[in-house]
Design a protein around this motif. Sequence first.
Motif, mmCIF file in Angstrom:
data_model
loop_
_atom_site.group_PDB
_atom_site.id
_atom_site.type_symbol
_atom_site.label_atom_id
_atom_site.label_comp_id
_atom_site.label_asym_id
_atom_site.label_seq_id
_atom_site.Cartn_x
_atom_site.Cartn_y
_atom_site.Cartn_z
ATOM 1 N N GLY A 105 0.440 -1.022 -0.269
ATOM 2 C CA GLY A 105 -0.267 -0.316 -0.109
ATOM 3 C C GLY A 105 1.136 1.716 0.184
ATOM 4 N N ASP A 106 1.757 1.123 0.870
ATOM 5 C CA ASP A 106 2.657 2.808 0.479
ATOM 6 C C ASP A 106 3.576 3.139 -0.450
ATOM 7 O OD1 ASP A 106 4.691 -0.494 1.033
ATOM 8 O OD2 ASP A 106 6.133 1.337 2.014
ATOM 9 N N MET A 107 3.618 1.389 -1.057
ATOM 10 C CA MET A 107 4.505 1.679 -2.788
ATOM 11 C C MET A 107 3.597 2.453 -3.671
ATOM 12 S SD MET A 107 5.977 -1.917 -3.166
ATOM 13 C CE MET A 107 7.042 -2.063 -4.049
ATOM 14 N N PHE A 108 1.950 2.366 -3.495
ATOM 15 C CA PHE A 108 0.641 2.809 -4.329
ATOM 16 C C PHE A 108 0.768 3.587 -4.249
ATOM 17 C CE2 PHE A 108 -2.910 3.137 -6.210
ATOM 18 C CZ PHE A 108 -3.406 2.908 -6.927
ATOM 19 N N LEU A 109 0.467 4.666 -3.066
ATOM 20 C CA LEU A 109 0.863 6.193 -2.741
ATOM 21 C C LEU A 109 2.354 7.241 -3.050
ATOM 22 C CD1 LEU A 109 -1.406 8.112 -1.376
ATOM 23 C CD2 LEU A 109 -0.654 8.005 0.956
ATOM 24 N N ALA A 110 3.650 5.945 -2.667
ATOM 25 C CA ALA A 110 4.610 6.620 -3.270
ATOM 26 C C ALA A 110 4.660 6.934 -4.579
ATOM 27 C CB ALA A 110 5.606 6.365 -2.938
ATOM 28 N N ALA A 111 4.069 5.505 -6.051
ATOM 29 C CA ALA A 111 4.079 5.629 -6.725
ATOM 30 C C ALA A 111 3.421 7.017 -7.470
ATOM 31 C CB ALA A 111 3.891 4.874 -7.790
ATOM 32 N N LEU A 112 2.257 7.058 -6.766
ATOM 33 C CA LEU A 112 0.940 8.391 -7.736
ATOM 34 C C LEU A 112 2.022 9.641 -7.125
ATOM 35 C CD1 LEU A 112 -2.065 6.991 -5.601
ATOM 36 C CD2 LEU A 112 -1.925 7.176 -8.026
ATOM 37 N N ALA A 113 2.455 9.977 -6.013
ATOM 38 C CA ALA A 113 2.981 10.719 -5.017
ATOM 39 C C ALA A 113 4.566 11.577 -6.709
ATOM 40 C CB ALA A 113 3.699 10.736 -4.233
ATOM 41 N N ASP A 114 4.402 10.201 -7.270
ATOM 42 C CA ASP A 114 5.776 10.613 -7.944
ATOM 43 C C ASP A 114 5.426 10.672 -9.394
ATOM 44 O OD1 ASP A 114 9.131 10.199 -8.665
ATOM 45 O OD2 ASP A 114 8.006 8.153 -9.694
ATOM 46 N N MET A 115 4.097 10.226 -9.744
ATOM 47 C CA MET A 115 3.452 11.279 -10.748
ATOM 48 C C MET A 115 3.436 13.120 -10.236
ATOM 49 S SD MET A 115 1.717 7.404 -12.755
ATOM 50 C CE MET A 115 0.035 7.671 -11.635
ATOM 51 N N GLY A 116 3.261 13.188 -9.081
ATOM 52 C CA GLY A 116 2.394 14.676 -8.858
ATOM 53 C C GLY A 116 1.667 14.870 -7.990
ATOM 54 N N LEU A 117 1.368 13.724 -7.827
ATOM 55 C CA LEU A 117 0.228 13.837 -6.512
ATOM 56 C C LEU A 117 0.295 14.704 -5.380
ATOM 57 C CD1 LEU A 117 -2.957 13.527 -5.708
ATOM 58 C CD2 LEU A 117 -1.877 10.599 -4.549
ATOM 59 N N ASN A 118 0.065 15.533 -4.968
ATOM 60 C CA ASN A 118 0.547 16.384 -3.960
ATOM 61 C C ASN A 118 -0.421 15.667 -2.600
ATOM 62 O OD1 ASN A 118 1.003 18.258 -1.457
ATOM 63 N ND2 ASN A 118 -1.025 19.649 -2.995
ATOM 64 N N GLU B 21 7.656 -11.925 0.722
ATOM 65 C CA GLU B 21 6.504 -10.415 0.837
ATOM 66 C C GLU B 21 6.513 -9.824 -0.147
ATOM 67 O OE1 GLU B 21 2.356 -10.010 3.361
ATOM 68 O OE2 GLU B 21 4.379 -9.406 4.621
ATOM 69 N N ILE B 22 6.492 -9.663 -1.292
ATOM 70 C CA ILE B 22 6.517 -8.596 -2.409
ATOM 71 C C ILE B 22 4.748 -8.170 -2.080
ATOM 72 C CG2 ILE B 22 8.465 -9.874 -3.417
ATOM 73 C CD1 ILE B 22 7.278 -10.823 -5.145
ATOM 74 N N LEU B 23 4.041 -9.081 -1.842
ATOM 75 C CA LEU B 23 2.462 -8.837 -2.212
ATOM 76 C C LEU B 23 2.059 -8.425 -0.750
ATOM 77 C CD1 LEU B 23 0.541 -7.486 -3.798
ATOM 78 C CD2 LEU B 23 -0.089 -9.552 -4.248
ATOM 79 N N THR B 24 1.664 -7.288 -0.347
ATOM 80 C CA THR B 24 1.526 -7.336 1.533
ATOM 81 C C THR B 24 -0.143 -7.256 1.040
ATOM 82 O OG1 THR B 24 1.176 -5.273 1.298
ATOM 83 C CG2 THR B 24 3.476 -6.098 2.018
ATOM 84 N N PRO B 25 -0.956 -7.590 2.223
ATOM 85 C CA PRO B 25 -2.707 -7.676 2.815
ATOM 86 C C PRO B 25 -2.659 -6.103 1.852
ATOM 87 C CG PRO B 25 -1.597 -8.696 4.669
ATOM 88 C CD PRO B 25 0.050 -7.838 3.712
ATOM 89 N N THR B 26 -2.457 -5.262 2.235
ATOM 90 C CA THR B 26 -2.967 -4.222 1.698
ATOM 91 C C THR B 26 -2.874 -3.598 0.483
ATOM 92 O OG1 THR B 26 -2.436 -3.228 4.635
ATOM 93 C CG2 THR B 26 -3.001 -1.366 2.167
ATOM 94 N N GLY B 27 -1.520 -3.917 0.227
ATOM 95 C CA GLY B 27 -0.854 -4.153 -1.475
ATOM 96 C C GLY B 27 -2.498 -4.628 -2.261
ATOM 97 N N ALA B 28 -2.640 -6.049 -1.869
ATOM 98 C CA ALA B 28 -3.803 -6.914 -2.063
ATOM 99 C C ALA B 28 -4.665 -6.602 -2.459
ATOM 100 C CB ALA B 28 -3.706 -8.660 -1.683
ATOM 101 N N LEU B 29 -4.985 -5.597 -1.243
ATOM 102 C CA LEU B 29 -6.546 -4.757 -1.166
ATOM 103 C C LEU B 29 -6.784 -3.857 -2.275
ATOM 104 C CD1 LEU B 29 -9.375 -4.670 1.125
ATOM 105 C CD2 LEU B 29 -7.968 -2.990 2.305
#
Length: 238
Positions: free
Chosen positions: A14-27, A186-194
Amino acid sequence: MAKLFIDCRFGLGGDMFLAALADMGLNLQPLVKALGQAGISIALDAPEVRVHGLAGRRLSIDAPGVQPLRHLPEIMSIVERLPLSEVVRGRVATAFVRLAEVEAKMHGIGVDEVHFHEVGAVDTLIDVAGAFYGLEALGVTRVLCSTLPWFGGKVECAHGTLPLPAPATLELMKGKPVSPTEFELEILTPTGALIIDQVVDEFVHGPEGVVRQVGRSFGTHDLGQGCGGLRLVLLDEH
Protein backbone atom coordinates in the motif's frame (compact mmCIF):
# COMPACT_ATOMS: atom_id res chain seq x y z
CA MET A 1 -10.54 10.70 -19.20
CA ALA A 2 -7.49 8.87 -17.93
CA LYS A 3 -6.69 5.29 -17.08
CA LEU A 4 -3.97 3.86 -14.88
CA PHE A 5 -1.87 0.76 -15.55
CA ILE A 6 -0.34 -0.95 -12.51
CA ASP A 7 2.86 -2.84 -13.34
CA CYS A 8 3.32 -4.91 -10.17
CA ARG A 9 5.48 -7.77 -11.44
CA PHE A 10 7.93 -7.01 -8.57
CA GLY A 11 5.23 -6.71 -5.95
CA LEU A 12 3.01 -4.11 -4.37
CA GLY A 13 2.49 -2.69 -0.91
CA GLY A 14 0.00 0.00 0.00
CA ASP A 15 2.85 2.38 0.77
CA MET A 16 4.35 1.72 -2.67
CA PHE A 17 1.10 2.56 -4.46
CA LEU A 18 0.80 5.94 -2.73
CA ALA A 19 4.50 6.71 -3.24
CA ALA A 20 4.22 5.95 -6.97
CA LEU A 21 1.19 8.26 -7.23
CA ALA A 22 3.31 10.94 -5.54
CA ASP A 23 6.04 10.29 -8.13
CA MET A 24 3.49 11.16 -10.81
CA GLY A 25 2.86 14.48 -9.12
CA LEU A 26 0.16 13.76 -6.55
CA ASN A 27 0.19 16.36 -3.74
CA LEU A 28 0.12 14.46 -0.43
CA GLN A 29 -0.54 17.46 1.79
CA PRO A 30 -4.34 17.62 1.27
CA LEU A 31 -4.43 13.98 2.42
CA VAL A 32 -2.36 14.84 5.51
CA LYS A 33 -4.73 17.71 6.31
CA ALA A 34 -7.83 15.54 5.80
CA LEU A 35 -6.48 12.80 8.08
CA GLY A 36 -5.60 15.40 10.71
CA GLN A 37 -9.15 16.74 10.69
CA ALA A 38 -10.38 13.17 11.16
CA GLY A 39 -8.16 12.75 14.24
CA ILE A 40 -5.10 11.09 12.68
CA SER A 41 -2.15 13.47 13.05
CA ILE A 42 0.76 12.43 10.84
CA ALA A 43 3.64 13.73 8.78
CA LEU A 44 3.76 12.22 5.29
CA ASP A 45 6.38 12.47 2.60
CA ALA A 46 7.63 10.49 -0.41
CA PRO A 47 11.28 11.44 -0.89
CA GLU A 48 13.16 10.37 -3.99
CA VAL A 49 15.44 7.36 -3.62
CA ARG A 50 17.80 5.50 -5.94
CA VAL A 51 17.76 1.71 -5.95
CA HIS A 52 20.26 -0.13 -8.18
CA GLY A 53 20.56 2.90 -10.44
CA LEU A 54 16.81 3.58 -10.75
CA ALA A 55 15.13 6.67 -9.30
CA GLY A 56 11.78 6.40 -7.60
CA ARG A 57 10.06 7.30 -4.35
CA ARG A 58 9.59 5.62 -1.00
CA LEU A 59 6.80 6.58 1.40
CA SER A 60 7.74 8.00 4.78
CA ILE A 61 5.10 8.11 7.53
CA ASP A 62 5.62 9.69 10.94
CA ALA A 63 2.69 8.90 13.25
CA PRO A 64 3.69 10.04 16.76
CA GLY A 65 2.46 8.14 19.80
CA VAL A 66 1.21 4.60 20.24
CA GLN A 67 -1.68 3.75 17.96
CA PRO A 68 -4.54 1.81 19.60
CA LEU A 69 -6.02 -1.41 18.29
CA ARG A 70 -9.04 -0.44 16.26
CA HIS A 71 -12.12 -2.46 15.35
CA LEU A 72 -14.22 -1.84 12.25
CA PRO A 73 -16.63 0.65 13.94
CA GLU A 74 -13.67 2.83 15.03
CA ILE A 75 -12.22 2.73 11.53
CA MET A 76 -15.59 3.65 10.03
CA SER A 77 -15.92 6.58 12.41
CA ILE A 78 -12.57 7.94 11.24
CA VAL A 79 -13.51 7.44 7.58
CA GLU A 80 -16.81 9.29 8.07
CA ARG A 81 -14.91 12.29 9.45
CA LEU A 82 -12.52 12.52 6.50
CA PRO A 83 -13.16 15.81 4.65
CA LEU A 84 -12.74 14.10 1.30
CA SER A 85 -15.35 13.55 -1.40
CA GLU A 86 -18.32 11.32 -0.69
CA VAL A 87 -17.12 8.95 -3.41
CA VAL A 88 -13.66 8.59 -1.82
CA ARG A 89 -15.10 8.08 1.67
CA GLY A 90 -17.47 5.45 0.34
CA ARG A 91 -14.71 3.55 -1.44
CA VAL A 92 -12.46 3.64 1.64
CA ALA A 93 -15.30 2.35 3.82
CA THR A 94 -16.07 -0.46 1.35
CA ALA A 95 -12.40 -1.46 1.29
CA PHE A 96 -12.21 -1.74 5.08
CA VAL A 97 -15.41 -3.78 5.23
CA ARG A 98 -13.87 -6.11 2.64
CA LEU A 99 -10.66 -6.37 4.68
CA ALA A 100 -12.59 -7.05 7.88
CA GLU A 101 -14.61 -9.78 6.14
CA VAL A 102 -11.41 -11.43 4.89
CA GLU A 103 -9.75 -11.27 8.31
CA ALA A 104 -12.91 -12.61 9.99
CA LYS A 105 -13.03 -15.54 7.55
CA MET A 106 -9.33 -16.31 8.07
CA HIS A 107 -9.65 -16.41 11.87
CA GLY A 108 -13.18 -17.78 12.22
CA ILE A 109 -14.58 -14.76 14.09
CA GLY A 110 -17.25 -12.13 13.55
CA VAL A 111 -16.52 -9.03 11.47
CA ASP A 112 -16.89 -6.69 14.45
CA GLU A 113 -14.44 -8.84 16.44
CA VAL A 114 -11.63 -8.19 13.98
CA HIS A 115 -9.03 -5.86 15.47
CA PHE A 116 -6.76 -4.20 12.98
CA HIS A 117 -3.15 -4.86 14.01
CA GLU A 118 -0.51 -5.36 11.32
CA VAL A 119 -2.92 -4.83 8.45
CA GLY A 120 -5.02 -2.22 10.19
CA ALA A 121 -2.59 0.15 11.87
CA VAL A 122 -2.66 3.82 10.99
CA ASP A 123 -0.40 3.30 7.96
CA THR A 124 -3.01 1.05 6.34
CA LEU A 125 -5.63 3.76 6.79
CA ILE A 126 -3.22 6.20 5.14
CA ASP A 127 -2.47 3.78 2.29
CA VAL A 128 -6.12 2.97 1.55
CA ALA A 129 -7.45 6.51 1.90
CA GLY A 130 -4.47 7.77 -0.09
CA ALA A 131 -5.10 5.33 -2.92
CA PHE A 132 -8.65 6.52 -3.53
CA TYR A 133 -7.81 10.17 -2.90
CA GLY A 134 -4.98 9.88 -5.40
CA LEU A 135 -6.99 8.18 -8.11
CA GLU A 136 -9.66 10.88 -7.87
CA ALA A 137 -7.13 13.74 -7.77
CA LEU A 138 -5.37 12.44 -10.90
CA GLY A 139 -8.66 12.00 -12.75
CA VAL A 140 -8.36 8.22 -13.14
CA THR A 141 -11.58 6.63 -14.39
CA ARG A 142 -10.31 3.12 -15.17
CA VAL A 143 -7.56 0.96 -13.65
CA LEU A 144 -5.71 -1.85 -15.44
CA CYS A 145 -3.17 -4.22 -13.89
CA SER A 146 -0.54 -6.76 -14.82
CA THR A 147 -0.78 -10.31 -13.53
CA LEU A 148 0.04 -10.62 -9.83
CA PRO A 149 3.38 -12.13 -8.77
CA TRP A 150 3.32 -15.46 -6.92
CA PHE A 151 5.96 -15.75 -4.20
CA GLY A 152 6.98 -18.07 -1.35
CA GLY A 153 8.64 -17.92 2.02
CA LYS A 154 7.30 -17.30 5.51
CA VAL A 155 6.23 -14.29 7.56
CA GLU A 156 6.12 -13.69 11.32
CA CYS A 157 2.95 -12.05 12.62
CA ALA A 158 0.72 -11.89 15.70
CA HIS A 159 -0.61 -15.35 14.82
CA GLY A 160 2.83 -16.96 14.58
CA THR A 161 4.75 -18.06 11.49
CA LEU A 162 2.64 -18.18 8.35
CA PRO A 163 3.41 -19.30 4.79
CA LEU A 164 3.47 -16.73 2.03
CA PRO A 165 1.36 -15.41 0.47
CA ALA A 166 -0.21 -14.55 3.83
CA PRO A 167 -3.74 -15.96 4.29
CA ALA A 168 -5.45 -12.58 3.91
CA THR A 169 -3.39 -11.77 0.82
CA LEU A 170 -4.20 -15.12 -0.76
CA GLU A 171 -7.91 -14.66 -0.09
CA LEU A 172 -7.77 -11.26 -1.79
CA MET A 173 -5.94 -12.81 -4.76
CA LYS A 174 -8.87 -15.12 -5.52
CA GLY A 175 -10.19 -14.72 -9.04
CA LYS A 176 -7.10 -12.82 -10.18
CA PRO A 177 -4.34 -14.03 -12.56
CA VAL A 178 -0.92 -14.84 -11.08
CA SER A 179 2.53 -15.55 -12.53
CA PRO A 180 5.32 -17.48 -10.75
CA THR A 181 8.43 -15.77 -9.41
CA GLU A 182 11.53 -16.95 -7.53
CA PHE A 183 11.03 -14.54 -4.62
CA GLU A 184 10.97 -16.06 -1.14
CA LEU A 185 9.73 -12.98 0.73
CA GLU A 186 6.55 -10.95 1.00
CA ILE A 187 6.40 -8.83 -2.13
CA LEU A 188 2.58 -8.49 -2.15
CA THR A 189 1.19 -7.36 1.20
CA PRO A 190 -2.41 -7.66 2.44
CA THR A 191 -2.87 -3.92 1.99
CA GLY A 192 -1.42 -4.08 -1.51
CA ALA A 193 -3.71 -7.00 -2.36
CA LEU A 194 -6.67 -5.07 -0.92
CA ILE A 195 -5.95 -2.07 -3.14
CA ILE A 196 -5.69 -4.34 -6.19
CA ASP A 197 -8.95 -6.03 -5.18
CA GLN A 198 -10.77 -2.72 -4.85
CA VAL A 199 -9.44 -0.57 -7.70
CA VAL A 200 -8.62 -2.84 -10.66
CA ASP A 201 -11.16 -3.05 -13.46
CA GLU A 202 -9.22 -5.41 -15.74
CA PHE A 203 -6.03 -7.49 -15.83
CA VAL A 204 -4.09 -7.04 -19.06
CA HIS A 205 -0.69 -7.90 -20.55
CA GLY A 206 0.07 -4.24 -21.14
CA PRO A 207 -1.58 -0.84 -21.45
CA GLU A 208 -2.98 0.77 -24.57
CA GLY A 209 -3.32 4.50 -25.06
CA VAL A 210 -1.16 7.62 -24.93
CA VAL A 211 1.28 7.69 -22.02
CA ARG A 212 0.86 10.88 -19.99
CA GLN A 213 2.87 10.22 -16.86
CA VAL A 214 4.89 7.46 -15.18
CA GLY A 215 5.52 6.91 -11.46
CA ARG A 216 7.93 4.53 -9.76
CA SER A 217 8.27 3.53 -6.13
CA PHE A 218 10.15 1.07 -3.98
CA GLY A 219 9.26 -0.83 -0.84
CA THR A 220 11.53 -1.79 2.03
CA HIS A 221 12.79 -5.06 0.49
CA ASP A 222 15.84 -5.01 -1.75
CA LEU A 223 14.91 -7.48 -4.49
CA GLY A 224 18.24 -7.17 -6.26
CA GLN A 225 19.53 -5.83 -9.55
CA GLY A 226 16.98 -5.68 -12.33
CA CYS A 227 13.94 -5.45 -10.07
CA GLY A 228 12.32 -2.17 -10.99
CA GLY A 229 9.96 -1.61 -8.10
CA LEU A 230 6.33 -0.67 -8.73
CA ARG A 231 5.49 1.24 -11.89
CA LEU A 232 2.29 3.17 -12.48
CA VAL A 233 1.51 4.45 -15.96
CA LEU A 234 -1.12 7.14 -16.48
CA LEU A 235 -2.62 7.11 -19.97
CA ASP A 236 -5.08 9.09 -22.01
CA GLU A 237 -7.67 7.15 -23.97
CA HIS A 238 -7.13 7.12 -27.75
